[in-house]
Design a protein around this motif. Structure first.
Motif, PDB file in Angstrom:
ATOM      1  N   GLY A 100     -10.213  10.638  13.153  1.00 60.38           N
ATOM      2  CA  GLY A 100     -10.919  10.751  11.885  1.00 60.38           C
ATOM      3  C   GLY A 100     -10.080  11.266  10.737  1.00 60.38           C
ATOM      4  O   GLY A 100     -10.578  11.413   9.618  1.00 60.38           O
ATOM      5  N   VAL A 101      -8.790  11.522  10.987  1.00 61.48           N
ATOM      6  CA  VAL A 101      -7.937  12.062   9.934  1.00 61.48           C
ATOM      7  C   VAL A 101      -7.230  10.955   9.161  1.00 61.48           C
ATOM      8  O   VAL A 101      -7.142  10.997   7.938  1.00 61.48           O
ATOM      9  N   ILE A 102      -6.732   9.964   9.887  1.00 63.30           N
ATOM     10  CA  ILE A 102      -5.996   8.886   9.225  1.00 63.30           C
ATOM     11  C   ILE A 102      -6.774   7.579   9.237  1.00 63.30           C
ATOM     12  O   ILE A 102      -7.691   7.388  10.032  1.00 63.30           O
ATOM     13  N   VAL A 103      -6.385   6.709   8.350  1.00 65.50           N
ATOM     14  CA  VAL A 103      -6.941   5.352   8.306  1.00 65.50           C
ATOM     15  C   VAL A 103      -5.808   4.414   8.714  1.00 65.50           C
ATOM     16  O   VAL A 103      -4.776   4.371   8.035  1.00 65.50           O
ATOM     17  N   PRO A 104      -5.938   3.667   9.807  1.00 64.47           N
ATOM     18  CA  PRO A 104      -4.876   2.769  10.256  1.00 64.47           C
ATOM     19  C   PRO A 104      -4.483   1.780   9.150  1.00 64.47           C
ATOM     20  O   PRO A 104      -5.349   1.250   8.457  1.00 64.47           O
ATOM     21  N   VAL A 105      -3.194   1.556   8.990  1.00 61.36           N
ATOM     22  CA  VAL A 105      -2.737   0.671   7.923  1.00 61.36           C
ATOM     23  C   VAL A 105      -3.316  -0.735   8.090  1.00 61.36           C
ATOM     24  O   VAL A 105      -3.589  -1.423   7.105  1.00 61.36           O
ATOM     25  N   GLY A 106      -3.514  -1.149   9.356  1.00 63.21           N
ATOM     26  CA  GLY A 106      -4.101  -2.470   9.585  1.00 63.21           C
ATOM     27  C   GLY A 106      -5.489  -2.581   8.982  1.00 63.21           C
ATOM     28  O   GLY A 106      -5.858  -3.599   8.385  1.00 63.21           O
ATOM     29  N   LYS A 107      -6.279  -1.511   9.109  1.00 60.27           N
ATOM     30  CA  LYS A 107      -7.637  -1.497   8.557  1.00 60.27           C
ATOM     31  C   LYS A 107      -7.596  -1.439   7.032  1.00 60.27           C
ATOM     32  O   LYS A 107      -8.403  -2.083   6.347  1.00 60.27           O
ATOM     33  N   VAL A 108      -6.659  -0.648   6.496  1.00 58.56           N
ATOM     34  CA  VAL A 108      -6.533  -0.542   5.042  1.00 58.56           C
ATOM     35  C   VAL A 108      -6.266  -1.916   4.445  1.00 58.56           C
ATOM     36  O   VAL A 108      -6.900  -2.324   3.465  1.00 58.56           O
ATOM     37  N   MET A 109      -5.330  -2.636   5.036  1.00 54.50           N
ATOM     38  CA  MET A 109      -4.979  -3.965   4.531  1.00 54.50           C
ATOM     39  C   MET A 109      -6.131  -4.950   4.699  1.00 54.50           C
ATOM     40  O   MET A 109      -6.414  -5.755   3.818  1.00 54.50           O
ATOM     41  N   GLN A 110      -6.791  -4.872   5.846  1.00 53.69           N
ATOM     42  CA  GLN A 110      -7.919  -5.774   6.107  1.00 53.69           C
ATOM     43  C   GLN A 110      -9.051  -5.529   5.120  1.00 53.69           C
ATOM     44  O   GLN A 110      -9.615  -6.473   4.556  1.00 53.69           O
ATOM     45  N   ASP A 111      -9.380  -4.261   4.897  1.00 57.31           N
ATOM     46  CA  ASP A 111     -10.459  -3.928   3.966  1.00 57.31           C
ATOM     47  C   ASP A 111     -10.125  -4.356   2.544  1.00 57.31           C
ATOM     48  O   ASP A 111     -11.020  -4.685   1.754  1.00 57.31           O
ATOM     49  N   ALA A 112      -8.821  -4.353   2.226  1.00 55.23           N
ATOM     50  CA  ALA A 112      -8.395  -4.722   0.874  1.00 55.23           C
ATOM     51  C   ALA A 112      -8.195  -6.228   0.737  1.00 55.23           C
ATOM     52  O   ALA A 112      -7.900  -6.720  -0.362  1.00 55.23           O
ATOM     53  N   GLY A 113      -8.339  -6.949   1.853  1.00 57.49           N
ATOM     54  CA  GLY A 113      -8.155  -8.386   1.805  1.00 57.49           C
ATOM     55  C   GLY A 113      -6.703  -8.790   1.630  1.00 57.49           C
ATOM     56  O   GLY A 113      -6.396  -9.877   1.132  1.00 57.49           O
ATOM     57  N   GLN A 114      -5.798  -7.915   2.067  1.00 54.34           N
ATOM     58  CA  GLN A 114      -4.364  -8.193   1.935  1.00 54.34           C
ATOM     59  C   GLN A 114      -3.782  -8.656   3.266  1.00 54.34           C
ATOM     60  O   GLN A 114      -4.142  -8.161   4.328  1.00 54.34           O
ATOM     61  N   LYS A 115      -2.848  -9.594   3.189  1.00 56.78           N
ATOM     62  CA  LYS A 115      -2.198 -10.089   4.392  1.00 56.78           C
ATOM     63  C   LYS A 115      -1.269  -9.023   4.942  1.00 56.78           C
ATOM     64  O   LYS A 115      -0.495  -8.421   4.207  1.00 56.78           O
ATOM     65  N   PHE A 116      -1.341  -8.788   6.243  1.00 57.45           N
ATOM     66  CA  PHE A 116      -0.481  -7.789   6.870  1.00 57.45           C
ATOM     67  C   PHE A 116      -0.112  -8.276   8.263  1.00 57.45           C
ATOM     68  O   PHE A 116      -0.973  -8.423   9.123  1.00 57.45           O
ATOM     69  N   ASP A 117       1.156  -8.563   8.471  1.00 55.07           N
ATOM     70  CA  ASP A 117       1.617  -9.097   9.744  1.00 55.07           C
ATOM     71  C   ASP A 117       2.614  -8.139  10.396  1.00 55.07           C
ATOM     72  O   ASP A 117       3.782  -8.068   9.994  1.00 55.07           O
ATOM     73  N   PRO A 118       2.185  -7.378  11.405  1.00 56.57           N
ATOM     74  CA  PRO A 118       3.072  -6.421  12.083  1.00 56.57           C
ATOM     75  C   PRO A 118       4.293  -7.084  12.710  1.00 56.57           C
ATOM     76  O   PRO A 118       5.304  -6.431  12.967  1.00 56.57           O
ATOM     77  N   LYS A 119       4.217  -8.401  12.936  1.00 57.23           N
ATOM     78  CA  LYS A 119       5.311  -9.106  13.600  1.00 57.23           C
ATOM     79  C   LYS A 119       6.557  -9.228  12.729  1.00 57.23           C
ATOM     80  O   LYS A 119       7.623  -9.595  13.234  1.00 57.23           O
ATOM     81  N   VAL A 120       6.434  -8.921  11.437  1.00 59.52           N
ATOM     82  CA  VAL A 120       7.614  -9.024  10.568  1.00 59.52           C
ATOM     83  C   VAL A 120       8.556  -7.838  10.789  1.00 59.52           C
ATOM     84  O   VAL A 120       9.695  -7.847  10.316  1.00 59.52           O
ATOM     85  N   TYR A 121       8.086  -6.822  11.499  1.00 62.57           N
ATOM     86  CA  TYR A 121       8.913  -5.646  11.767  1.00 62.57           C
ATOM     87  C   TYR A 121       9.648  -5.795  13.098  1.00 62.57           C
ATOM     88  O   TYR A 121       9.222  -6.539  13.976  1.00 62.57           O
ATOM     89  N   VAL A 122      10.745  -5.079  13.235  1.00 60.91           N
ATOM     90  CA  VAL A 122      11.469  -5.055  14.500  1.00 60.91           C
ATOM     91  C   VAL A 122      10.483  -4.586  15.572  1.00 60.91           C
ATOM     92  O   VAL A 122       9.820  -3.555  15.385  1.00 60.91           O
ATOM     93  N   PRO A 123      10.349  -5.325  16.679  1.00 62.35           N
ATOM     94  CA  PRO A 123       9.365  -4.989  17.714  1.00 62.35           C
ATOM     95  C   PRO A 123       9.380  -3.535  18.172  1.00 62.35           C
ATOM     96  O   PRO A 123       8.324  -2.919  18.331  1.00 62.35           O
ATOM     97  N   ALA A 124      10.567  -2.977  18.370  1.00 64.18           N
ATOM     98  CA  ALA A 124      10.651  -1.587  18.834  1.00 64.18           C
ATOM     99  C   ALA A 124      10.081  -0.625  17.806  1.00 64.18           C
ATOM    100  O   ALA A 124       9.483   0.398  18.153  1.00 64.18           O
ATOM    101  N   VAL A 125      10.240  -0.964  16.522  1.00 62.30           N
ATOM    102  CA  VAL A 125       9.710  -0.121  15.450  1.00 62.30           C
ATOM    103  C   VAL A 125       8.193  -0.275  15.368  1.00 62.30           C
ATOM    104  O   VAL A 125       7.452   0.703  15.338  1.00 62.30           O
ATOM    105  N   ALA A 126       7.736  -1.516  15.333  1.00 61.83           N
ATOM    106  CA  ALA A 126       6.300  -1.776  15.234  1.00 61.83           C
ATOM    107  C   ALA A 126       5.559  -1.188  16.436  1.00 61.83           C
ATOM    108  O   ALA A 126       4.489  -0.588  16.287  1.00 61.83           O
ATOM    109  N   GLY A 127       6.140  -1.336  17.619  1.00 61.61           N
ATOM    110  CA  GLY A 127       5.493  -0.852  18.829  1.00 61.61           C
ATOM    111  C   GLY A 127       5.293   0.650  18.830  1.00 61.61           C
ATOM    112  O   GLY A 127       4.295   1.152  19.349  1.00 61.61           O
ATOM    113  N   TYR A 128       6.235   1.363  18.230  1.00 56.73           N
ATOM    114  CA  TYR A 128       6.153   2.824  18.207  1.00 56.73           C
ATOM    115  C   TYR A 128       4.939   3.299  17.423  1.00 56.73           C
ATOM    116  O   TYR A 128       4.350   4.335  17.753  1.00 56.73           O
ATOM    117  N   TYR A 129       4.558   2.557  16.407  1.00 58.46           N
ATOM    118  CA  TYR A 129       3.467   2.985  15.535  1.00 58.46           C
ATOM    119  C   TYR A 129       2.182   2.195  15.779  1.00 58.46           C
ATOM    120  O   TYR A 129       1.310   2.144  14.924  1.00 58.46           O
TER     121      TYR A 129
END
Length: 253
Positions: A100-129
């Motif tokens: 309840g403290v943070i808002v996941p960036v995926g949800k922020v982008m989805q709610d804002a109607g913005q495209k957000f593709d985690p696959k554009v990041y280096v897998p090891a980096v994206a996986g960590y977060y």
């Protein structure tokens, strides 16, 4: 009511802001980027602010990673959390566990109607977060990697090839001995010992630092850096320290 904030790999923190119509929305962005990197962060905000008038990003340097996260936690508890907070890798688990403290960036982008593709990041980096459910919690902003610096002028003075850095730990020890012999009181030192000499060392040698995929696959992971390879490496550093070739300067910087 406490504001929720989004954390991003390094960063994040986005709270819902209620503002009168047509008023400029101010977004507080707390970060830990000092000196040149701090100037870069300020330039990013200035560039964004100059291109539109609906929002104004206000970057605020809050000190070290530990200090900025501590300040953000205190601000959250008092109902004044920043909208965006930069959090270092070590603080990721804390943020994941803070329901309840943070808002996941995926949800922020989805709610804002913005495209957000985690696959554009280096897998090891994206996986960590990314949470176990596949949702990315933070927006990767800057991800650190270890860098080996050496002084070419000092190499020349010690009779070493200034264009050839040591590439193994054995070579580091030999090089440090020559630097010491030429008058250097601190031939070799390093910051963030546990990160550079255990975590990164483990990654380079493809040896686990902890069970459960280095702790990424379960909270019941156990540290396993007491194996033969790790022990030998720390013993080598200890021997270098006794000879004055390695100088310990503290746990972090």
């Amino acid at each position: 009511m406490k504001s929720k904030f989004l954390v991003s790999c390094s960063v994040a923190a986005l709270a819902a802001v209620s503002m009168p119509a047509h008023a400029q929305v101010e977004i507080q962005w707390w970060h830990s980027m000092g000196t040149a990197l701090g100037e870069w962060v300020n330039d990013l905000a200035k560039d964004f602010n100059s291109k539109q008038k609906a929002y104004k990003v206000v970057p605020v340097f809050k000190g070290s990673y530990d200090e900025s996260m501590t300040a953000a936690v205190a601000a959250f508890r008092s109902g004044n959390a920043p909208h965006i907070l930069q959090v270092f890798e070590v603080g990721t688990a804390t943020m994941m566990a803070s329901k309840g403290v943070i808002v996941p960036v995926g949800k922020v982008m989805q709610d804002a109607g913005q495209k957000f593709d985690p696959k554009v990041y280096v897998p090891a980096v994206a996986g960590y977060y990314t949470a176990p459910n596949g949702q990315m919690l933070s927006m990767p902003f800057n991800s650190s990697t270890t860098i080996f610096y050496y002084n070419k002028d000092a190499f020349k003075a010690a009779g070493l090839d200034p264009n050839k850095a040591p590439v193994t730990w054995a070579e580091v020890a030999v090089t440090a001995a020559k630097l010491k012999a030429s008058g250097h009181a601190c031939p070799f030192t390093t910051s963030w010992i546990s990160w550079t000499q255990l975590e990164s060392f483990s990654a380079w040698h493809n040896v686990e630092f902890a069970t459960k995929g280095n702790g990424m696959n379960g909270t019941d992971a156990r540290l396993v850096f007491n194996g033969p390879l790790h022990v030998r490496h720390i013993q080598d550093l200890e021997n270098m320290a006794k000879q004055g070739l390695f100088v310990y300067k503290g746990r972090d910087n």
